[in-house]
Design a protein around this motif. Structure first.
Motif, PDB file in Angstrom:
ATOM      1  N   LYS A   1     -14.584 -16.332 -13.119  1.00 54.41           N
ATOM      2  CA  LYS A   1     -15.537 -17.391 -12.801  1.00 54.41           C
ATOM      3  C   LYS A   1     -16.349 -17.803 -14.023  1.00 54.41           C
ATOM      4  N   GLU A  37     -28.380 -21.895 -16.740  1.00 57.14           N
ATOM      5  CA  GLU A  37     -27.721 -22.961 -15.992  1.00 57.14           C
ATOM      6  C   GLU A  37     -26.268 -22.604 -15.690  1.00 57.14           C
ATOM      7  N   ASP A  44     -14.423 -27.019  -4.613  1.00 56.08           N
ATOM      8  CA  ASP A  44     -15.028 -27.641  -5.795  1.00 56.08           C
ATOM      9  C   ASP A  44     -13.935 -27.976  -6.806  1.00 56.08           C
ATOM     10  N   GLU A 104     -22.553 -18.960  -9.869  1.00 59.37           N
ATOM     11  CA  GLU A 104     -22.957 -18.383  -8.582  1.00 59.37           C
ATOM     12  C   GLU A 104     -22.759 -19.362  -7.434  1.00 59.37           C
ATOM     13  N   ASN A 105     -22.920 -20.656  -7.676  1.00 55.99           N
ATOM     14  CA  ASN A 105     -22.814 -21.669  -6.627  1.00 55.99           C
ATOM     15  C   ASN A 105     -21.398 -22.213  -6.457  1.00 55.99           C
ATOM     16  N   LEU A 106     -20.422 -21.621  -7.139  1.00 60.19           N
ATOM     17  CA  LEU A 106     -19.041 -22.069  -7.038  1.00 60.19           C
ATOM     18  C   LEU A 106     -18.531 -21.822  -5.626  1.00 60.19           C
ATOM     19  N   ALA A 107     -17.926 -22.849  -5.016  1.00 56.12           N
ATOM     20  CA  ALA A 107     -17.462 -22.733  -3.634  1.00 56.12           C
ATOM     21  C   ALA A 107     -16.044 -23.278  -3.515  1.00 56.12           C
ATOM     22  N   LYS A 150     -26.103 -20.055 -12.891  1.00 56.58           N
ATOM     23  CA  LYS A 150     -26.350 -20.710 -11.604  1.00 56.58           C
ATOM     24  C   LYS A 150     -25.109 -21.465 -11.146  1.00 56.58           C
ATOM     25  N   LEU A 151     -24.421 -22.157 -12.081  1.00 54.78           N
ATOM     26  CA  LEU A 151     -23.204 -22.890 -11.758  1.00 54.78           C
ATOM     27  C   LEU A 151     -22.126 -21.949 -11.233  1.00 54.78           C
TER      28      LEU A 151
END
Length: 127
Positions: free
Chosen positions: A92, A46, A58, A52-55, A49-50
């Motif tokens: 990250k 999890e 946010d 990797e999806n950081l944009a 995934k968090l």
């Protein structure tokens, strides 16, 4: 002196004793898997995934306790805006969680209100 030390006598063993002897260690390994290993793997998946999806944009909380808005995202690093004109660069993997939208603004407003209250108390004490 033989009455103080008993003689060791060989006893007949069951053929199934070896299987029941292995049952406890196998059960222990299964219990450790479901209670310790599996939940840790799920948490790690999890978190990956968090990260990797950081944009950009946010609002996040880091493992060090910093709250800020993501400015720029690279492969392994991200820029975190803590306040107007204050940015830090962090890995990250140091991101603990993504906060709901608006949480960063609320934390800034609370900090400003607290600093105003502190300065008002200091002014009253000095008078």
């Amino acid at each position: 002196m033989d009455f103080f030390i008993s003689d060791a006598l060989a006893q007949g063993g069951d053929a199934g004793a070896g299987l029941t002897g292995l049952l406890f260690p196998i059960a222990l390994i299964v219990i450790f898997y479901f209670l310790l290993i599996r939940p840790q793997q799920k948490r790690a998946k999890e978190h990956k995934k968090l990260v990797e999806n950081l944009a950009k944009g946010d609002e996040i909380l880091t493992t060090g306790g910093l709250v800020g808005r993501v400015g720029d995202v690279g492969d392994t690093f991200a820029n975190l805006e803590l306040a107007d004109g204050v940015e830090v660069r962090l890995q990250k993997s140091a991101v603990a969680q993504v906060l709901p939208k608006g949480a960063f603004k609320q934390s800034i407003e609370k900090a400003e209100a607290a600093s105003k209250d502190d300065s008002a108390k200091d002014n009253k004490k000095s008078k």
